[in-house]
Write an enzyme that holds these catalytic residues in place. Structure first.
Site, PDB file in Angstrom:
ATOM      1  N   PRO A   1       1.104  -1.304   0.154  1.00  0.00           N
ATOM      2  CA  PRO A   1       0.330  -0.131  -0.006  1.00  0.00           C
ATOM      3  C   PRO A   1       1.092   1.022  -0.193  1.00  0.00           C
ATOM      4  O   PRO A   1       0.881   1.650   1.221  1.00  0.00           O
ATOM      5  CB  PRO A   1      -1.086  -0.458   1.349  1.00  0.00           C
ATOM      6  N   CYS A   2       1.806   1.975  -1.587  1.00  0.00           N
ATOM      7  CA  CYS A   2       2.599   2.795  -1.534  1.00  0.00           C
ATOM      8  C   CYS A   2       1.400   4.353  -1.020  1.00  0.00           C
ATOM      9  O   CYS A   2       2.381   5.007  -0.681  1.00  0.00           O
ATOM     10  CB  CYS A   2       3.247   2.871  -2.382  1.00  0.00           C
TER      11      CYS A   2
END
Length: 105
Positions: free
Chosen positions: A56-57
């Site tokens: 989940p950048c």
DNA sequence: CGTATGACTAGCT
DNA sequence: CAGCTAGCCATAC
């Protein structure tokens, strides 16, 4: 933590660890990866998008809570949209770190 | 192997 | 308060 794991591996692991509705700063991830000063390297790994669908950048923001970069969709717009949807508290164009900063670790 | 780059951060003007 | 400079790091070419 796996010994011999490369920096990116550690960063990916730390980023994956960020709970929903929370965000972490590049410097924080860098610190969890073992190098508090490698914030730039962290952002670069994200820009290369090797983990776009693995980590989940979009839960990673700057130290000031400002949404930076994001190589997908409409950039920071899409990023903000996702974060809001996940329950992250926003303060104008920035994330309210006082309420949504991940204190994990 | 050496150079260039970038989604950073902190400090100073 | 906003803008710019300098320092640090890992990856890409």
């Amino acid at each position: 933590m796996k010994a011999g794991a490369t920096f990116s591996e550690k960063v990916h692991a730390a980023a994956s660890k960020i709970p929903l509705g929370k965000v972490a700063t590049y410097g924080q991830l860098a610190a969890l990866a073992g190098n508090p000063r490698a914030g730039r390297a962290v952002g670069m790994l994200m820009s290369k998008n090797r983990d776009a669908n693995v980590v989940p950048c979009h839960r990673v923001v700057s130290s000031a809570g400002a949404l930076t970069g994001y190589s997908m969709g409409k950039g920071v717009v899409t990023k903000m949209s996702k974060l809001k949807k996940e329950g992250v508290v926003f303060k104008g164009e920035k994330v309210d770190l006082a309420a949504s900063l991940w204190k994990g670790n």
